[in-house]
Design an enzyme around this catalytic site. Structure first.
Site, PDB file in Angstrom:
ATOM      1  N   ASP A  34       0.777  -1.072   0.020  1.00  0.00           N
ATOM      2  CA  ASP A  34      -0.026   0.018  -0.120  1.00  0.00           C
ATOM      3  C   ASP A  34       0.871   1.372   0.000  1.00  0.00           C
ATOM      4  OD1 ASP A  34      -2.532   1.343   0.307  1.00  0.00           O
ATOM      5  OD2 ASP A  34      -1.973   1.593   2.472  1.00  0.00           O
ATOM      6  N   GLY A  69      -5.290   3.368  -3.284  1.00  0.00           N
ATOM      7  CA  GLY A  69      -6.603   3.957  -3.651  1.00  0.00           C
ATOM      8  C   GLY A  69      -6.404   5.550  -3.988  1.00  0.00           C
TER       9      GLY A  69
END
Length: 1006
Positions: A397, A689
């Site tokens: 991430d 994201g």
């Protein structure tokens, strides 16, 4: 503003949001609105028939269909399935099933070869450890789930406000969520929320109320009106929502459309206001649940390889048994003799192998937890520590894992002059001079600094004016809202009234925005107030500048820019400010010869670059624009296109003001850690994201993409033909990093899954932005299927749980986004930099030691079986006691074996690359060990005969034990060679073999 309710509720989803992230607090305003609640997961039962629903406010009994209970269940088993499930997971592999059948055969008198405990004690020991470990983990899950399901909420009912447990919440309930941060500054029922556990973004997002509920006097009046919400069927999309709110008791009935701006998903955090929301989805239908994969039972690759070797050994066992029966000419009950020989030579497949491997893994896990150089590391899956030594793909991430998510303003560029961190005092001086001059003109005071004396040069004034315009634009074009909270000395109301600096906190939809506003504050122009229609700035002299917000155009992924039209109340001037990415702003601003070059220079430094521009409007121009803009927003067909067209009519020939450079600070030692991983042969993919530009800047800043590598940005595609053309364009690139969005990735995987994965696996690095939790897990799964390599996923938020659980090794980082990822992971670390030592040292050592241990246990058993084959049943009932207990400690000492020091392993990560080929445990090394075992078994047997004749074997055993203990104390650096001598009682050992074929790193050990 009327004080009333806000329809927002958020339930917690299934999965690792073990702690209810419904943090909303209040001692101030009540927001009045009606908003939905929900959450998301990766895999869910396909048999569920999801349908749209009509939800009556405050009347769950009116539901048209049955909805799942609002409970969290993260357990893999229940009371009845625990024991069968654990045993099934153990005995579904041949390795364990063989030992079970072997032990059960001893209940048959014709096949019994000795005491039952020689077979059942080792097997029972392994099973008890496994059952206890699973029981402890299940109990922990049960207690965490119980804590979450027992959270108390306030529910509006006809009897007033009542308390209800989380597990008792139903679709249609009106839930009150209390505020816990700071009061809402918006005076029209709006609030901010954070969705980091869903999409990984820690920025604050604005949510709006249902307009018609704002006119109700109190929250309790929601129960008196006849209204309902029509909502779409549950799905995994966390970025969109379609629904309507209808009030039937009005004349005429009122209907209002609902979108994502009116919703609040479960697993999000509210930062402002007290919210009253109607529950729309519960339990398994939550988006957080639907975007989370169920935990799976992970088994190490070395266990699978040992399982395969066990099958080969079993085949050899059958062949040996048939040969022994054939030597007896199949006399008598030969079929029974086959079974007896199978049991007699069963030590060829040693049951002690499982005991040694399981205990070795426990030792490896203990070493990881006790390593002082990676403090706080927790091993939650003690069955797979050796997996860390064979990772080929690392998927990480971005926010909170690679970066701290703390933006710092680094540079202001005006074209002819640039200001860095060391020259911000000059900017402050220019701002002070500009507003002091304004004060002189308006109030006739004499406070002009020396630099602005009448004799100042014209050039100086021009630069000062440009700096002032740039700072003013940056202070106005944003979506930041200042909020005030009590600091123990000043209460909230007083702080808001007097704009107390010590009580002010900024909320925004992006940390970039906050960093820009904080910078303008540091140079003298402070944002002190804002609502949906106005904004207040404070100058260095303390004067308050009031601006009316006429229009605001938020940032979107498609437009890559945001704008605002404001009117200065003191002068009446109307100005359109715009900022955005250089790729779109280059065609909007007036011609210049420095924009492209300077944007490239700042981008290469890892800065996020924004271009700021303005355009002055007359009253007539704005009125014409407003009329066209309102008309476009009322369109039913192609509304978005028409609105964008009207806005673009203003975005022409704008005056370029400045460039801003903001840096997202990396976690400590991220760059050297990524360098170590690359040198170790591990390919790193970043799945986030966040926005494309943000992800690309972070990849450059962290050196995920090296300076000599090109970056191919995969253009947005929506159809098969577009994906085909873009893949062909990418195919022509070599040694090029790929940046792709989640939407484009979905299209490529739908039509060209094989082709895309083939190209992606050849890339040195991949950056996937706007990536949903389900897509992260899907990418991990595709890598495993297409490459057959081991994957490791690293994350710190709830949106990373699916990826972590799907990967062969899941590593959770305890960070600002909570402990959801840490609790769901196999290994938990406190900083990303600890990953290097976890893989290079502990992963490498665990794998090499496990490989050596498993092969040497097999070697030891084959030596015994070789001797048995010569003297038949001489060791009739001894082998299992001998191999499991007597010779365990010399062999088990391999868990302490160390070929190179940890410092050397970190200094030369290339040593890790050798392990990726699986050479420490392969068919080749297995065959070599088999040949050595047969030879040494014969030599030991040849030395054993004189001992038996002279009755010296007991003395020899004691002498061997004494030599072994002494070797541990005095010769621990050469323990591998010593235990080979002691155990085999022969001078030929691996040391001699290694001299003929030394390892590639032999020079590093000297």
């Amino acid at each position: 503003m009327s004080k009333s309710t806000c329809s927002h509720y958020c339930y917690r989803g299934k999965r690792h949001l073990r702690t209810l992230r419904w943090m909303i607090q209040h001692e101030g305003y009540l927001c009045k609105w009606i908003i939905m609640q929900e959450s998301v997961l990766l895999s869910f039962p396909c048999c569920l028939n999801f349908r749209p629903r009509t939800v009556w406010l405050g009347h769950p009994e009116k539901r048209e269909q049955r909805y799942p209970r609002n409970v969290i269940n993260n357990q893999k088993y229940n009371f009845f399935t625990f024991l069968p499930g654990v045993l099934f997971n153990q005995f579904k592999y041949f390795f364990n099933l063989y030992f079970l059948l072997l032990a059960c055969s001893q209940f048959v008198n014709e096949l019994r070869l000795g005491a039952l405990y020689t077979y059942w004690v080792p097997l029972g020991f392994v099973l008890i450890i496994t059952i206890v470990r699973e029981a402890v983990e299940e109990m922990r899950c049960f207690l965490r789930d119980k804590e979450v399901n027992s959270q108390i909420y306030s529910k509006l009912s006809t009897r007033g406000t009542v308390k209800v447990k989380s597990s008792g919440i139903q679709v249609g309930d009106l839930i009150i969520v209390e505020k816990t941060f700071f009061p809402d500054f918006y005076h029209k029922g709006s609030c901010f929320l954070r969705t980091d556990q869903l999409d990984g973004e820690t920025d604050w997002k604005l949510r709006l109320p249902v307009a018609c509920t704002q006119r109700l006097p109190t929250a309790a009046d929601l129960l008196q009106i006849r209204s309902f919400v029509y909502a779409e069927e549950p799905n995994i999309d966390i970025h969109n929502f379609i629904g309507t709110f209808t009030r039937e008791d009005g004349d005429p009935p009122v209907s209002e459309s609902l979108s994502i701006e009116n919703t609040l998903w479960a697993s999000t955090v509210i930062a402002s206001g007290t919210v009253v929301g109607v529950v729309i989805y519960t339990g398994k239908e939550l988006r957080s649940v639907m975007n989370t994969s169920n935990p799976r039972h992970k088994i190490g690759l070395i266990d699978l390889e040992v399982n395969c070797l066990t099958k080969i050994l079993f085949g050899a066992l059958v062949v040996v048994s048939l040969v022994m029966v054939a030597l007896q000419h199949f006399a008598g009950r030969w079929y029974l003799q086959i079974f007896r020989f199978l049991l007699l030579f069963s030590n060829i497949v040693p049951i002690s192998l499982r005991v040694n491997l399981d205990m070795g893994k426990m030792v490896f896990s203990w070493m990881i937890k006790k390593d002082s150089k990676i403090p706080g590391t927790v091993v939650r899956a003690s069955t797979i520590p050796e997996q860390l030594g064979r990772i080929s793909y690392l998927l990480t991430d971005k926010t909170g894992t690679l970066t701290q998510n703390e933006m710092v303003f680094r540079r202001l560029h005006l074209g002819t002059v640039a200001y860095g961190m060391d020259s911000m005092d000059e900017v402050q001086s220019h701002v002070f001079s500009a507003y002091t001059q304004v004060t002189e003109a308006g109030n006739r005071v004499t406070s002009t600094p020396a630099s602005r004396a009448p004799g100042a040069s014209k050039v100086r004034k021009t630069i000062s004016s440009r700096v002032h315009e740039a700072v003013k634009a940056i202070a106005l074009v944003h979506n930041v809202t200042p909020v005030y909270e009590s600091n123990g000395v000043t209460d909230q109301a007083e702080a808001e009234q007097h704009y107390e600096d010590t009580c002010r906190v900024y909320q925004a939809s992006s940390p970039d925005e906050v960093s820009l506003v904080q910078w303008t504050e540091s140079v003298g122009l402070t944002l002190v107030g804002r609502d949906q229609s106005s904004m207040q700035l404070r100058t260095p002299s303390g004067q308050i500048l009031n601006f009316t917000i006429l229009q605001a155009f938020p940032f979107t992924y498609e437009s890559k820019r945001m704008g605002i039209i404001v009117r200065d109340e003191s002068t009446g001037e109307i100005t359109f400010y715009l900022k955005g990415a250089d790729v779109v702003m280059a065609g909007i601003v007036q011609y210049n010869d420095w924009l492209e070059e300077e944007c490239g220079n700042m981008a290469r430094e890892g800065l996020r670059v924004l271009v700021v521009a303005k355009k002055s409007l007359t009253v007539e121009q704005y009125q014409d624009f407003e009329a066209r803009y309102v008309q476009a927003k009322l369109s039913v067909h192609d509304r978005s296109l028409k609105v964008a067209t009207v806005i673009e009519s203003l975005e022409m020939e704008m005056e370029l003001l400045c460039l801003t450079g903001v840096e997202d600070q990396l976690q400590a030692d991220v760059r050297p850690t990524l360098e170590i991983l690359r040198n170790a042969g591990i390919k790193v993919w970043m799945l986030t994201g966040d926005k494309l530009e943000t992800a690309t800047c972070t990849a450059k800043n962290a050196h995920l993409v090296t300076r000599n590598q090109d970056i191919h940005v995969f253009r947005p595609v929506t159809t098969r033909s577009e994906a085909h053309l873009e893949l062909n364009a990418f195919r022509r690139k070599h040694d090029c990093a790929l940046v792709i969005s989640g939407d484009s990735l979905e299209v490529c995987l739908k039509y060209y899954e094989y082709e895309f994965m083939e190209l992606a696996c050849q890339c040195p690095a991949i950056v996937c932005c706007r990536c949903a939790p389900t897509q992260k897990a899907q990418i991990v799964r595709l890598l495993q299927e297409r490459t057959g390599k081991l994957t490791c996923a690293v994350g710190d938020g709830g949106n990373d749980v699916s990826m972590i659980q799907e990967a062969d090794c899941g590593v959770g980082v305890e960070g600002k986004e909570g402990k959801q990822a840490s609790l769901a992971a196999d290994f938990s670390i406190t900083q990303f930099k600890h990953l290097g030592r976890l893989l290079m040292v502990h992963g490498r050592n665990s794998y090499k030691r496990s490989a050596a241990l498993s092969q040497f246990v097999i070697h030891r058993s084959l030596c015994i079986s070789t001797m048995q084959g010569h003297i038949l049943s001489f060791f009739f009932s001894v082998p299992h006691r001998y191999s499991t207990i007597y010779t365990m400690f010399p062999v088990f000492s391999l868990v302490l074996d160390k070929d190179v020091k940890s410092e050397v392993a970190m200094l030369y990560p290339e040593l890790y690359k050798d392990l990726l080929k699986g050479r420490p445990l392969s068919f080749k090394t297995f065959l070599i060990w088999v040949l050595i075992s047969i030879y040494q078994g014969k030599r030991i047997l040849w030395l054993f005969y004189p001992m038996v004749r002279n009755k010296l074997h007991s003395v020899t055993e004691l002498l061997s034990l004494a030599c072994y203990i002494a070797s541990l104390v005095f010769l621990h650096e050469f323990i591998e060679e010593i235990f080979l001598i002691v155990t085999s009682c022969y001078l030929m050992n691996l040391t001699h073999v290694n001299k003929w074929n030394p390892p590639s790193y032999s020079k590093l050990t000297s």
